[in-house]
Design a protein around this motif. Structure first.
Motif, short mmCIF file in Angstrom:
data_model
loop_
_atom_site.label_atom_id
_atom_site.label_comp_id
_atom_site.label_asym_id
_atom_site.label_seq_id
_atom_site.Cartn_x
_atom_site.Cartn_y
_atom_site.Cartn_z
N GLN A 4 -47.31 31.98 -47.85
CA GLN A 4 -47.58 33.42 -47.89
C GLN A 4 -48.82 33.72 -48.74
OE1 GLN A 4 -45.91 35.74 -46.04
NE2 GLN A 4 -47.52 37.14 -46.69
N ILE A 5 -49.01 32.96 -49.79
CA ILE A 5 -50.20 33.14 -50.63
C ILE A 5 -51.46 32.89 -49.82
CG2 ILE A 5 -51.47 32.19 -52.60
CD1 ILE A 5 -48.70 31.65 -53.89
N TYR A 6 -51.46 31.82 -49.03
CA TYR A 6 -52.62 31.52 -48.20
C TYR A 6 -52.83 32.58 -47.12
CZ TYR A 6 -52.66 26.94 -50.39
OH TYR A 6 -52.72 25.93 -51.31
N PHE A 7 -51.73 33.01 -46.50
CA PHE A 7 -51.81 34.05 -45.48
C PHE A 7 -52.39 35.33 -46.07
CE2 PHE A 7 -49.95 37.75 -43.34
CZ PHE A 7 -50.46 37.55 -42.07
N LYS A 13 -59.45 38.29 -47.06
CA LYS A 13 -60.83 37.88 -46.75
C LYS A 13 -61.28 38.50 -45.43
CE LYS A 13 -64.54 35.20 -46.73
NZ LYS A 13 -65.77 35.93 -46.88
N GLY A 14 -60.41 38.48 -44.42
CA GLY A 14 -60.73 39.07 -43.12
C GLY A 14 -61.01 40.56 -43.23
N LEU A 15 -60.19 41.27 -43.99
CA LEU A 15 -60.39 42.70 -44.18
C LEU A 15 -61.70 42.98 -44.92
CD1 LEU A 15 -56.75 43.81 -45.08
CD2 LEU A 15 -58.02 44.38 -43.00
#
Length: 153
Positions: A4-7, A13-15
């Motif tokens: 979940q941390i990576y997600f 980052k995407g946002l």
């Protein structure tokens, strides 16, 4: 839990990348926008997040997204996207279409007097890739090939 941390980090980052692209979009031409199309939100997803009444509109600095057909579009005038559910191709008065000079990013020709092809912009038609020889080109390469040159890839 660690996944979940990576997600969450990837989502953040995407946002951030998407927000940065929107901020820079007024200084980017179609070719530059298509080069970063992975940072451009899909129209359907953008509508789920925010009504087009709340998005910035304008010829140079309007909200940029990508239609289901893969075309990069810029919001020209706000509208209620809860009432008008159509894709940008069906609402050309609200959307400005952005074209690329990169033949590899060429999409099928679209006749739109509100978004003509500029000199150098590319499209596909009749199984070929074409480059506009003139500015404000609204003529199909198939019906008016004198305004286009075939691109050999």
């Amino acid at each position: 839990m660690s996944n979940q941390i990576y997600f969450d980090a990837m989502k953040a980052k995407g946002l951030a990348d998407a927000a940065d692209l929107q901020e820079r979009s007024s200084s980017l031409d179609g070719t530059a926008l298509y080069a970063e199309e992975d940072k451009i939100p899909d129209f359907a997803e953008a509508v789920k997040v925010r009504n087009m009444l709340e998005r910035k509109a304008g010829q140079k600095d309007g909200f940029v997204c990508r239609s289901t057909a893969g075309r990069v579009v810029r919001l020209l005038q706000v509208y209620d996207s809860e009432i008008y559910l159509q894709e940008p191709e069906e609402l050309p008065a609200q959307w400005g279409f952005v074209w690329s000079t990169d033949p590899d990013k060429a999409l099928p020709f679209l006749t739109l007097s509100t978004s003509p092809y500029a000199k150098g912009d590319c499209c596909t038609a009749g199984g070929k890739t074409w480059r506009s020889k003139i500015d404000t080109n609204t003529w199909s390469p198939e019906t008016n090939p004198e305004f286009w040159e075939e691109v050999k890839k």
